[in-house]
Design a protein around this motif. Structure first.
Motif, mmCIF file in Angstrom:
data_model
loop_
_atom_site.group_PDB
_atom_site.id
_atom_site.type_symbol
_atom_site.label_atom_id
_atom_site.label_comp_id
_atom_site.label_asym_id
_atom_site.label_seq_id
_atom_site.Cartn_x
_atom_site.Cartn_y
_atom_site.Cartn_z
ATOM 1 N N GLY A 141 3.280 9.569 -5.924
ATOM 2 C CA GLY A 141 1.833 10.029 -5.686
ATOM 3 C C GLY A 141 1.170 8.879 -5.432
ATOM 4 O O GLY A 141 1.340 7.674 -5.026
ATOM 5 N N THR A 142 -0.272 9.275 -5.278
ATOM 6 C CA THR A 142 -1.211 8.243 -4.866
ATOM 7 C C THR A 142 -1.990 7.722 -5.881
ATOM 8 O O THR A 142 -2.520 8.536 -6.854
ATOM 9 C CB THR A 142 -2.218 8.675 -3.635
ATOM 10 N N TYR A 143 -2.039 6.332 -6.092
ATOM 11 C CA TYR A 143 -2.743 5.630 -7.165
ATOM 12 C C TYR A 143 -4.265 4.829 -6.769
ATOM 13 O O TYR A 143 -4.258 4.893 -5.231
ATOM 14 C CB TYR A 143 -2.028 4.456 -7.651
ATOM 15 N N LYS A 144 -5.221 4.442 -7.377
ATOM 16 C CA LYS A 144 -6.415 4.070 -7.071
ATOM 17 C C LYS A 144 -6.419 2.768 -7.910
ATOM 18 O O LYS A 144 -6.440 2.907 -9.010
ATOM 19 C CB LYS A 144 -7.436 4.844 -7.109
ATOM 20 N N LEU A 145 -6.487 1.715 -7.454
ATOM 21 C CA LEU A 145 -7.029 0.472 -7.866
ATOM 22 C C LEU A 145 -8.553 0.355 -7.919
ATOM 23 O O LEU A 145 -9.045 0.434 -6.718
ATOM 24 C CB LEU A 145 -6.375 -0.804 -7.414
ATOM 25 N N THR A 159 0.368 4.353 -2.437
ATOM 26 C CA THR A 159 0.861 5.424 -2.454
ATOM 27 C C THR A 159 2.577 5.293 -2.773
ATOM 28 O O THR A 159 2.997 4.332 -2.019
ATOM 29 C CB THR A 159 0.746 6.530 -1.116
ATOM 30 N N VAL A 160 3.250 5.740 -3.646
ATOM 31 C CA VAL A 160 4.588 6.012 -3.892
ATOM 32 C C VAL A 160 5.199 7.232 -3.442
ATOM 33 O O VAL A 160 4.849 8.485 -3.987
ATOM 34 C CB VAL A 160 4.906 5.828 -5.306
ATOM 35 N N ASN A 161 6.139 7.172 -2.387
ATOM 36 C CA ASN A 161 6.817 8.227 -1.652
ATOM 37 C C ASN A 161 5.768 9.298 -1.187
ATOM 38 O O ASN A 161 5.052 8.955 -0.367
ATOM 39 C CB ASN A 161 7.549 8.966 -2.974
ATOM 40 N N SER A 162 5.649 10.565 -1.914
ATOM 41 C CA SER A 162 4.799 11.587 -1.337
ATOM 42 C C SER A 162 3.223 11.198 -1.808
ATOM 43 O O SER A 162 2.976 11.033 -2.994
ATOM 44 C CB SER A 162 4.977 12.965 -1.872
ATOM 45 N N PRO A 163 2.306 11.332 -0.278
ATOM 46 C CA PRO A 163 0.948 11.297 -0.746
ATOM 47 C C PRO A 163 0.362 12.537 -1.609
ATOM 48 O O PRO A 163 0.892 13.499 -1.471
ATOM 49 C CB PRO A 163 0.327 11.205 0.587
ATOM 50 N N TYR A 213 1.011 -1.215 0.056
ATOM 51 C CA TYR A 213 0.133 -0.029 0.010
ATOM 52 C C TYR A 213 0.979 1.288 0.115
ATOM 53 O O TYR A 213 0.439 2.496 -0.266
ATOM 54 C CB TYR A 213 -0.798 0.115 1.236
ATOM 55 N N VAL A 214 2.034 1.189 0.478
ATOM 56 C CA VAL A 214 2.941 2.278 0.713
ATOM 57 C C VAL A 214 4.248 1.812 -0.048
ATOM 58 O O VAL A 214 4.833 0.776 0.434
ATOM 59 C CB VAL A 214 2.930 2.862 1.802
ATOM 60 N N LEU A 215 4.947 2.370 -0.982
ATOM 61 C CA LEU A 215 6.183 2.194 -1.587
ATOM 62 C C LEU A 215 7.022 3.349 -1.447
ATOM 63 O O LEU A 215 6.808 4.656 -1.627
ATOM 64 C CB LEU A 215 5.823 1.700 -3.083
ATOM 65 N N SER A 216 8.473 3.297 -1.403
ATOM 66 C CA SER A 216 9.358 4.314 -1.693
ATOM 67 C C SER A 216 10.300 4.515 -2.714
ATOM 68 O O SER A 216 11.072 5.299 -2.851
ATOM 69 C CB SER A 216 10.213 4.249 -0.170
ATOM 70 N N HIS A 260 -5.142 10.682 5.319
ATOM 71 C CA HIS A 260 -4.775 10.430 4.093
ATOM 72 C C HIS A 260 -4.682 8.841 4.219
ATOM 73 O O HIS A 260 -4.121 8.071 5.339
ATOM 74 C CB HIS A 260 -3.547 10.808 3.506
ATOM 75 N N PRO A 261 -5.158 8.049 2.976
ATOM 76 C CA PRO A 261 -5.013 6.450 3.188
ATOM 77 C C PRO A 261 -3.550 5.955 3.553
ATOM 78 O O PRO A 261 -3.424 4.932 4.098
ATOM 79 C CB PRO A 261 -5.363 5.978 1.735
ATOM 80 N N ALA A 262 -2.689 6.787 3.188
ATOM 81 C CA ALA A 262 -1.368 6.315 3.348
ATOM 82 C C ALA A 262 -0.637 6.591 4.791
ATOM 83 O O ALA A 262 0.421 6.088 5.245
ATOM 84 C CB ALA A 262 -0.448 6.792 2.469
#
Length: 266
Positions: A93-97, A150-154, A30-33, A173-175
């Motif tokens: 950024g934040t993606y949505k599946l 979310t990748v890095n910054s939400p 759910y969260v990646l860097s 925020h979800p992250a």
């Protein structure tokens, strides 16, 4: 176990199971860097939370990019117990599946003592109903299944209300959902907080617990449901709203959402 701090509802019940299969999307992360990271996604229709039961078609699975653009997910496989997808997330950024059924209309009626149905709204049904049909009722239906990654910054583009159908909003925020910190969720219909939304909150690992630890809720006038997750892990919310309608197209409206999210360690 879940520690409840504030729940705006008319009833609060603990439940060990639901009467129907729940369709859920479960990302591996759910969260990646790191940009260009790959995630895998499991999808299933199941009775137990995150315990796969039936594989489903992923033909409608879409990835919403942080800038609002949408792309189809093509690397998919449908298995017997679960379906899977591989997705690469290119930028921050934040993606949505999301898997969503479009707005549709379902008309049921009785003929010669048997209950029958057809796909038509109130205006269309007039020319399709057979002679002698009785107890006619048309329902407007829509469903969404989704998760945020979310990748890095939400970013907030995809978590903002779109003002259409049943949606979930939160100041967190979800992250940024963390164990032992309150999470306040608002269920909105067409952009406004909605009373009478019924839902179930559950979390992973119930296969290994005597008490599944599910919480059933119903929102009040502010559309809110709040709780404090006692443990980190992956959670599932399934919620629906149903009511009579006086629109020109339907006698009833039925909206549903299924949302999976991660709770981080404090």
């Amino acid at each position: 176990m879940l520690k409840k701090t504030a729940v705006v509802l008319s009833t609060l019940l603990l439940s060990n199971s639901l009467s129907a299969h729940t369709l859920w999307l479960l990302p591996s992360h759910y969260v990646l860097s790191k940009q260009d990271s790959w995630i895998s996604v499991d999808a299933s229709a199941a009775n137990m939370t995150f315990v796969p039961d039936k594989g489903i078609s992923l033909a409608s699975l879409k990835l919403h990019l942080p800038d609002g653009k949408v792309q189809q997910v093509t690397s998919v496989h449908q298995g017997k117990r679960k379906s899977m997808a591989d997705i690469q997330l290119a930028g921050d950024g934040t993606y949505k599946l999301e898997m969503a059924n479009p707005l549709r209309f379902f008309t049921s009626y009785e003929l010669n003592g048997e209950r029958k149905r057809l796909m038509a709204n109130k205006q269309e049904r007039a020319t399709q109903l057979p002679a002698g049909a009785s107890k006619v009722e048309t329902t407007q239906m829509r469903s969404r299944n989704f998760a945020y990654i979310t990748v890095n910054s939400p970013t907030n583009t995809l978590v903002k209300l779109q003002g259409e159908g049943l949606e979930i909003s939160s100041k967190v925020h979800p992250a940024d959902v963390v164990a032992e910190e309150p999470l306040h969720l608002v269920f909105n219909l067409d952009g406004k907080p909605q009373a009478g939304v019924k839902g179930v909150l559950s979390y992973e690992g119930e296969l290994y617990r005597n008490d599944a630890g599910r919480i059933e809720f119903e929102t009040g006038a502010d559309g809110a449901f709040s709780f404090t997750p006692a443990t980190a892990g992956r959670y599932l919310i399934e919620a629906s709203y149903s009511a009579d309608s006086d629109s020109a197209l339907a006698d009833k409206v039925r909206e549903s959402v299924t949302y999976t999210f991660e709770v981080a360690l404090p």
